[in-house]
Design a protein around this motif. Structure first.
Motif, mmCIF file in Angstrom:
data_model
loop_
_atom_site.group_PDB
_atom_site.id
_atom_site.type_symbol
_atom_site.label_atom_id
_atom_site.label_comp_id
_atom_site.label_asym_id
_atom_site.label_seq_id
_atom_site.Cartn_x
_atom_site.Cartn_y
_atom_site.Cartn_z
ATOM 1 N N ASN A 178 5.019 -12.033 -0.921
ATOM 2 C CA ASN A 178 6.230 -11.265 -1.433
ATOM 3 C C ASN A 178 5.930 -9.771 -1.857
ATOM 4 O O ASN A 178 4.876 -9.652 -2.501
ATOM 5 N N LEU A 179 6.908 -9.055 -1.264
ATOM 6 C CA LEU A 179 6.581 -7.571 -1.716
ATOM 7 C C LEU A 179 6.863 -7.279 -3.038
ATOM 8 O O LEU A 179 7.900 -7.990 -3.583
ATOM 9 N N LEU A 180 6.146 -6.676 -3.783
ATOM 10 C CA LEU A 180 6.529 -6.246 -5.287
ATOM 11 C C LEU A 180 6.495 -4.828 -5.497
ATOM 12 O O LEU A 180 5.667 -4.005 -4.806
ATOM 13 N N LEU A 181 7.388 -4.338 -6.184
ATOM 14 C CA LEU A 181 7.688 -2.945 -6.512
ATOM 15 C C LEU A 181 6.834 -2.526 -8.110
ATOM 16 O O LEU A 181 7.540 -3.506 -8.891
ATOM 17 N N ASN A 182 5.868 -1.500 -8.172
ATOM 18 C CA ASN A 182 5.348 -1.591 -9.532
ATOM 19 C C ASN A 182 5.459 0.059 -9.743
ATOM 20 O O ASN A 182 5.104 0.880 -9.047
ATOM 21 N N VAL B 72 6.499 4.768 -7.399
ATOM 22 C CA VAL B 72 6.445 3.188 -7.280
ATOM 23 C C VAL B 72 5.686 2.786 -6.268
ATOM 24 O O VAL B 72 5.721 3.240 -5.297
ATOM 25 N N ALA B 73 4.602 1.879 -6.477
ATOM 26 C CA ALA B 73 3.832 1.502 -5.763
ATOM 27 C C ALA B 73 4.144 0.138 -5.206
ATOM 28 O O ALA B 73 4.564 -0.902 -6.025
ATOM 29 N N VAL B 74 3.898 -0.154 -3.939
ATOM 30 C CA VAL B 74 4.157 -1.485 -3.277
ATOM 31 C C VAL B 74 3.135 -2.480 -2.904
ATOM 32 O O VAL B 74 2.000 -2.057 -2.330
ATOM 33 N N THR B 75 3.214 -3.532 -3.614
ATOM 34 C CA THR B 75 1.916 -4.497 -3.582
ATOM 35 C C THR B 75 2.642 -5.830 -3.118
ATOM 36 O O THR B 75 3.606 -5.925 -2.889
ATOM 37 N N GLY C 279 0.745 -1.243 -0.088
ATOM 38 C CA GLY C 279 -0.116 -0.074 -0.156
ATOM 39 C C GLY C 279 1.018 1.326 -0.007
ATOM 40 O O GLY C 279 0.500 2.247 -0.335
ATOM 41 N N ASP C 280 2.127 1.371 0.491
ATOM 42 C CA ASP C 280 3.038 2.157 0.172
ATOM 43 C C ASP C 280 3.085 2.603 -1.237
ATOM 44 O O ASP C 280 3.337 1.925 -2.120
ATOM 45 N N ILE C 281 3.282 4.339 -1.490
ATOM 46 C CA ILE C 281 3.713 4.617 -2.550
ATOM 47 C C ILE C 281 4.859 5.523 -2.470
ATOM 48 O O ILE C 281 4.795 6.443 -1.679
#
Lengths: 208, 634
Positions: free
Chosen positions: B263-267, B255-258, B237-239
């Motif tokens: 596992n954490l993903l960075l988008n 970059v949004a964190v999902t 939920g972090d941006i």
């Protein structure tokens, strides 16, 4: 001019700065000579079998020392180190470029006000500091506070510590640390192109 | 399309072996507007423990500091100097590997300070300037005729050549052309500029190339520097807002964190516009402020003194910004002649001047709704770089956050509208990059502005992510990226950060005095991943053999949902940004000039990271490339 021997300078003035710089320069030159002389000795070894070093191309690169290396080799037995002027000239050139060192020292300070000298001293100080920090890693010989009492154990390094005053008896010696000393732990001078004329410390500049 | 020999420029960088098997090192190059840095990871490091992160090193770059003087530096200034034949003796231009054919690096920058007519600078900014032919040799601009010219492409290639030679000097067994190289580009580079960067790298002999966006590289560097702890610093939920202010440009990314499977993903969800505004502008602004101050005191400065003052301002600014106790720092400019005394100019830079010029001028305290004035370019403007006209970085940032208010709404439910109806995306983490942020005062100011916006909108404050080496992070991050591409490690997902369209004149009866309305056909959807390809359905074009056809070309960083083949007949002016035209030419070989061939368009994102537009014949399936950078005279 009046002399007042009891007065202590409260700020770093140009005269002292110049003196300090000169002292540092001489010290460095001496140290550099020690290093580069050692280097040229190893360089003078036959390079027929190129060792697999990280950068074998170095051999093919004309090094400034290599031209001078042939001379001292012939007189290996002589006690005094033969000093090639190239590194000294290079350092002078660096100090001139960065700090206008030669310009400053060659000038007659007599007719100028302290404000003028101060302005010029800043140029010299900032530039010399930059040059020293770029090319040398300096650290004090002794880490203790100056004016504190220290004891030198037997077998101390006489190159690093100089005894003065009432020098009698045997180690351990106890005395006052007057100056912490400086030593260069790393020298990283720029390389010079083989055809470079080191005697030109600063070229004349003509604006068209 | 290159009519003489279609596609040769591109072959070299296309020869990717997917595994990159022979490469021993992962090399990252930060090809900056003002400096280049090279970093690398030894992929076969025998001492490395399996649990260790990759060990990064930065390569010292031998370069000329003065005629005949060679030293190693971490950074290679991105400058090229075209010396006059009697200016410098050839002996004084020797580099450890060869005679320098041209002068690049520190010496080029220093010589150019006194002889600007022979200096090429900001080649990278020219590379993304669509109004000029970037293949033609026109730099240095406005110089006397006898000065040799190079194209922005060639200048970029010369910097890369220098880096390659330096690498091969240190690593003769493993030449750079055989290594996996990641080259960074601004996130805001358009497809043509990316393509040109890849071409320059291909010409310089790089054969295994990938492009990476600079703000992403900064994020990778943060991941690498955190030693695995990055997972504790962000959560789902972090941006993350990346603010990258380099010497010449400012670049923003989100970059949004999902999460996937625990596992954490960075988008990477959004990138900003290309803003030609950076740290060098700040030093110059201070220098001109001092010039005005001295003029008031009756001292007129010579041009060479302004340069000295700019140098002095850089150091004085850093001192003032680092130490809040300092009220003023003296600046001295030595005389040009050998008489140092009397001729030395002395002035000082005060805290108040830095505060007014830098802090208030470049980081003004503005509300989220204050955006830079739209740039209207006069038709008579001299040829030059499109520098940002508004120096307020915070206004540019406000515009970016507002425009991208919906950037993460696909990933999570976020409320982006505040009570006043101002929509903007709310970052929860901030990552700074670029030498400007070495000054804590400026970093604090930027944070307080961002947090002011968040507070006003009733959102929690964002926190700063620590641990970047502000000068070397982009190079380090790109080398790290090169190593994670090969093995385990988190990768930022992104794809292309823009959707692309070609302009189509709609067919309707001509009305005198009115241009036919323009429609936009989506040819590449937002977020296309590397290595993927789409054909554009629905629309067929007739291309005339031998006759170039130009299309208007548009990009949009906001329209995320348009599929390839969507035809827009209406859009808001800020939604689509017009890019340089693209051009398709069908070579004559084997056909009759004048024949019309029906084609369909297709787009592809290469493994390198560049966009390809292609025309595919309906009959026979033959493909031709559509050139993104159109050269003059074609």
């Amino acid at each position: 001019m009046t002399f007042n021997l009891t007065m202590m300078p409260t700020t770093l003035d140009a005269g002292h700065l110049g003196l300090a710089l000169l002292a540092v320069v001489l010290l460095i030159l001496w140290l550099v000579k020690g290093n580069s002389a050692a280097n040229t000795d190893t360089k003078a070894q036959p390079a027929a079998a190129p060792a697999p070093t990280a950068k074998p191309k170095v051999e093919s690169t004309p090094k400034p020392e290599s031209t001078a290396a042939s001379k001292p080799a012939a007189q290996a037995a002589v006690q005094l180190k033969e000093i090639t002027p190239d590194t000294a000239l290079q350092l002078l050139s660096l100090l001139q470029q960065e700090a206008r060192f030669v310009d400053f020292v060659r000038e007659d300070l007599g007719s100028f006000s302290d404000a003028d000298i101060g302005a010029a001293a800043r140029v010299v100080h900032e530039g010399s500091q930059k040059a020293l920090n770029s090319y040398f890693t300096l650290e004090p010989v002794r880490s203790e506070d100056e004016e504190s009492r220290i004891t030198l154990a037997e077998g101390f390094n006489a190159h690093e510590v100089r005894l003065t005053g009432n020098v009698v008896g045997k180690a351990p010696f106890t005395g006052t640390l007057v100056h912490r000393g400086w030593k260069v732990t790393e020298v990283k001078l720029p390389k010079l192109a083989a055809g470079h004329d080191t005697r030109i410390i600063a070229p004349a500049e003509v604006e068209l | 399309m290159n009519t003489e020999n279609p596609g040769t420029d591109d072959l070299s960088v296309e020869q990717q072996d997917a595994a990159g098997s022979a490469s021993r090192y992962a090399v990252g190059i930060d090809l900056g507007t003002t400096h280049c840095v090279l970093s690398f990871v030894d992929l076969q490091d025998e001492d490395a423990q399996p649990d260790d992160g990759p060990r990064l090193e930065v390569m010292p770059i031998p370069q000329l500091l003065a005629p005949g003087t060679i030293d190693e530096k971490w950074q290679l200034p991105s400058f090229l100097y075209q010396a006059h034949e009697s200016e410098i003796s050839v002996d004084d231009l020797a580099l450890p590997w060869s005679q320098a054919p041209v002068i690049v690096g520190t010496l080029a920058r220093d010589l150019g300070g006194k002889t600007p007519i022979r200096l090429v600078s900001s080649a990278k900014s020219w590379l993304c300037h669509g109004d000029v032919d970037r293949h033609s040799a026109f730099l240095p601009l406005n110089s006397p005729e006898e000065v040799p010219r190079v194209s922005p492409l060639d200048a970029t290639g010369l910097y890369l050549d220098h880096l390659r030679e330096a690498w091969d000097y240190w690593h003769p067994e493993t030449p750079l052309s055989e290594q996996d190289v990641t080259l960074t580009v601004p996130a805001s580079f358009d497809p043509a500029a990316r393509e040109l960067t890849a071409q320059a790298a291909g010409k310089a002999g790089f054969r295994h190339l990938t492009l990476l966006e600079e703000p992403q590289a900064a994020v990778y560097s943060w991941i690498e520097a955190s030693n695995g702890a990055w997972r504790d610093q962000v959560g789902v939920g972090d941006i993350i807002l990346v603010v990258d202010i380099g010497g010449g440009t400012s670049d923003f990314s989100l970059v949004a964190v999902t999460e996937d499977d625990g596992n954490l993903l960075l988008n990477r969800v959004a990138v900003g516009d290309h803003i030609l505004l950076g740290g060098d502008n700040m030093d110059l602004a201070l220098a001109y402020r001092l010039k005005a101050k001295l003029a008031q005191q009756g001292t007129q400065l010579q041009p060479w003194q302004i340069q000295g003052i700019t140098h002095g301002c850089r150091d004085a600014k850093e001192a003032l910004l680092a130490d809040s106790e300092l009220a003023a720092v003296p600046i001295t400019v030595p005389s040009r002649g050998s008489k140092l005394l009397g001729g030395t100019l002395r002035t000082e830079l005060t805290r108040e001047e830095v505060q007014q010029t830098l802090v208030d001028g470049f980081f003004p305290q503005v509300s989220i709704s204050e955006h830079p004035a739209q740039q209207t370019r006069s038709a008579l403007a001299r040829m030059g770089l499109p520098y940002a006209q508004d120096a307020g970085i915070s206004r540019h940032l406000a515009a970016f956050l507002s425009r991208q208010h919906a950037a993460a709404s696909e990933l999570f439910d976020t409320d982006t509208t505040n009570d006043d109806g101002e929509a903007f995306i709310r970052p929860t983490r901030v990552l700074f990059n670029g030498g400007v942020f070495k000054a804590p005062l400026l970093a604090d100011r930027m944070m307080s502005i961002i947090n002011g916006w968040l507070r006003d909108a009733g959102s929690p404050e964002a926190t700063l992510l620590p641990g970047l080496d502000l000068d070397l992070a982009v190079a380090r991050g790109s080398a790290y990226y090169g190593s994670v591409r090969r093995g385990q490690g988190v990768r930022i997902r992104g794809g292309i950060a823009s959707a692309y369209y070609v302009g189509i004149e709609s067919s309707m009866p001509a009305i005198p005095g009115m241009e036919p309305p323009l429609e936009a056909l989506c040819v590449a959807p937002f977020g296309m991943e590397e290595g993927s390809e789409v054909e554009v359905p629905g629309m067929e074009f007739g291309l005339v053999v031998g006759a170039p056809v130009r299309f208007r070309f548009f990009g949009s960083t906001i329209r995320r949902d348009d599929e390839a083949g969507v035809l827009l007949d209406y859009w808001e002016p800020q939604e689509l940004e017009e890019l340089p035209e693209v051009q398709a030419v069908l070579p004559v070989e084997g056909r009759t000039p004048g024949d019309v061939i029906a084609v369909r368009l297709a787009s592809r994102v290469t493994e390198v990271g560049t966009l390809r537009l292609e025309a595919i014949a309906l009959e026979g399936g033959q493909r031709w490339q559509v050139e993104l950078d159109v050269r003059e005279g074609q």
